[in-house]
Design an enzyme around this catalytic site. Structure first.
Site, PDB file in Angstrom:
ATOM      1  N   ASP A 151      -2.293   0.392   8.253  1.00 39.63           N
ATOM      2  CA  ASP A 151      -1.075   1.178   8.008  1.00 39.63           C
ATOM      3  C   ASP A 151       0.080   0.810   8.938  1.00 39.63           C
ATOM      4  O   ASP A 151       0.918   1.669   9.271  1.00 39.63           O
ATOM      5  CB  ASP A 151      -1.365   2.689   8.118  1.00 39.63           C
ATOM      6  CG  ASP A 151      -2.423   3.144   7.114  1.00 39.63           C
ATOM      7  OD1 ASP A 151      -2.491   2.553   6.016  1.00 39.63           O
ATOM      8  OD2 ASP A 151      -3.177   4.072   7.426  1.00 39.63           O
TER       9      ASP A 151
ATOM     10  N   HIS B 288       1.012   5.030   1.381  1.00 47.46           N
ATOM     11  CA  HIS B 288       0.337   5.838   2.420  1.00 47.46           C
ATOM     12  C   HIS B 288       0.989   7.217   2.493  1.00 47.46           C
ATOM     13  O   HIS B 288       2.228   7.318   2.518  1.00 47.46           O
ATOM     14  CB  HIS B 288       0.434   5.132   3.774  1.00 47.46           C
ATOM     15  CG  HIS B 288      -0.248   5.888   4.865  1.00 47.46           C
ATOM     16  ND1 HIS B 288      -1.625   5.909   4.998  1.00 47.46           N
ATOM     17  CD2 HIS B 288       0.241   6.705   5.828  1.00 47.46           C
ATOM     18  CE1 HIS B 288      -1.944   6.688   6.020  1.00 47.46           C
ATOM     19  NE2 HIS B 288      -0.834   7.186   6.536  1.00 47.46           N
TER      20      HIS B 288
ATOM     21  N   SER C 105       4.992   6.620   2.391  1.00 46.97           N
ATOM     22  CA  SER C 105       5.586   5.310   2.689  1.00 46.97           C
ATOM     23  C   SER C 105       4.909   4.252   1.831  1.00 46.97           C
ATOM     24  O   SER C 105       3.691   4.288   1.644  1.00 46.97           O
ATOM     25  CB  SER C 105       5.335   4.923   4.155  1.00 46.97           C
ATOM     26  OG  SER C 105       5.722   5.946   5.039  1.00 46.97           O
TER      27      SER C 105
ATOM     28  N   ASN D   8       0.855  -1.191   0.000  1.00 46.47           N
ATOM     29  CA  ASN D   8       0.000   0.000   0.000  1.00 46.47           C
ATOM     30  C   ASN D   8       0.888   1.238   0.000  1.00 46.47           C
ATOM     31  O   ASN D   8       1.975   1.227   0.559  1.00 46.47           O
ATOM     32  CB  ASN D   8      -0.863  -0.009   1.276  1.00 46.47           C
ATOM     33  CG  ASN D   8      -1.782   1.187   1.371  1.00 46.47           C
ATOM     34  OD1 ASN D   8      -2.442   1.559   0.388  1.00 46.47           O
ATOM     35  ND2 ASN D   8      -1.846   1.803   2.536  1.00 46.47           N
TER      36      ASN D   8
END
Ligand code: GRF
Length: 195
Positions: free
Chosen positions: A148, A112, A139, A110
């Site tokens: 996260d 972020h 990130s 992912n």
């Protein structure tokens, strides 16, 4: 091609990160194939970006299903069908169920918009300003069952100017994201090839 690395990109909106991935693969001629783009919003502009690049698209919306579990199951089935080497969450606004994350262990990443572990969740740019941070950034991390919180793979950072607004900061971080995410995907594809 036997050594082509395959990815599926999950989106919910604008898809500027998707565009950066598409453009980087084309420009750098990386042996990476985007097998499909899946959106949980039929209105996501990223779907048009995928169409324009001749990439298969799928819309799997929560409202099509009576339960969250049924939605997760449909998404999981689709991903298992594509069986990519990597699943890239690029602005995908949905918290994945633990069973889902476990089914794709270490294959989910992912992007972020913060320097994790700072500012998990939403409104990261305003929160960085409110906290009087001097730097901010983005990130790329592995997705785990905790929001996260998975292992960070790479980060990019920028200074926060004294006259910065949440909007200007968002633009700066977006530009960083567009560099970082394709680079990480390429790096992971190389690691797989060499392992
Ligand atoms: C990005 O800021 C990303 O960090 C966050 O959602 C946003 C998606 O933007 N997860 P886009 O749809 O790629 O333009």
């Amino acid at each position: 091609m036997a050594d082509t690395f395959s990815i599926v990109v999950l989106i919910s909106g604008n898809g500027s990160n998707l565009q950066a991935i598409i453009d980087s693969i084309a420009r750098e001629q990386w042996p990476i194939e985007i097998k499909a783009v899946i959106s949980n919003q039929s209105s996501a502009y990223g779907l048009q970006r995928a169409h324009a690049a001749n990439i298969a698209v799928e819309v799997i919306e929560r409202k099509q299903f009576t339960s969250r579990a049924a939605f997760d199951h449909a998404l999981q089935t689709s991903l298992q069908h594509h069986n990519p080497d990597l699943i890239v969450l690029a602005g995908f606004m949905h918290i994945l169920a633990p069973e889902f994350v476990q089914a794709f262990n270490n294959k989910l990443i992912n992007i972020h918009p913060s320097l994790l572990p700072k500012f998990k969740g939403l409104n990261t740019h305003q929160r960085a300003l409110d906290a009087a941070e001097k730097t901010h950034g983005c990130s790329v991390h592995y997705v785990t069952t905790e929001l996260d919180a998975g292992q960070v793979i790479a980060q990019a950072q920028c200074d926060i100017n004294t006259d910065e607004s949440a909007d200007s900061l968002q633009q700066k971080v977006h530009a960083l994201e567009h560099e970082l995410l394709p680079k990480v995907i390429h790096q992971l594809s190389q690691n797989t090839k060499n392992s």
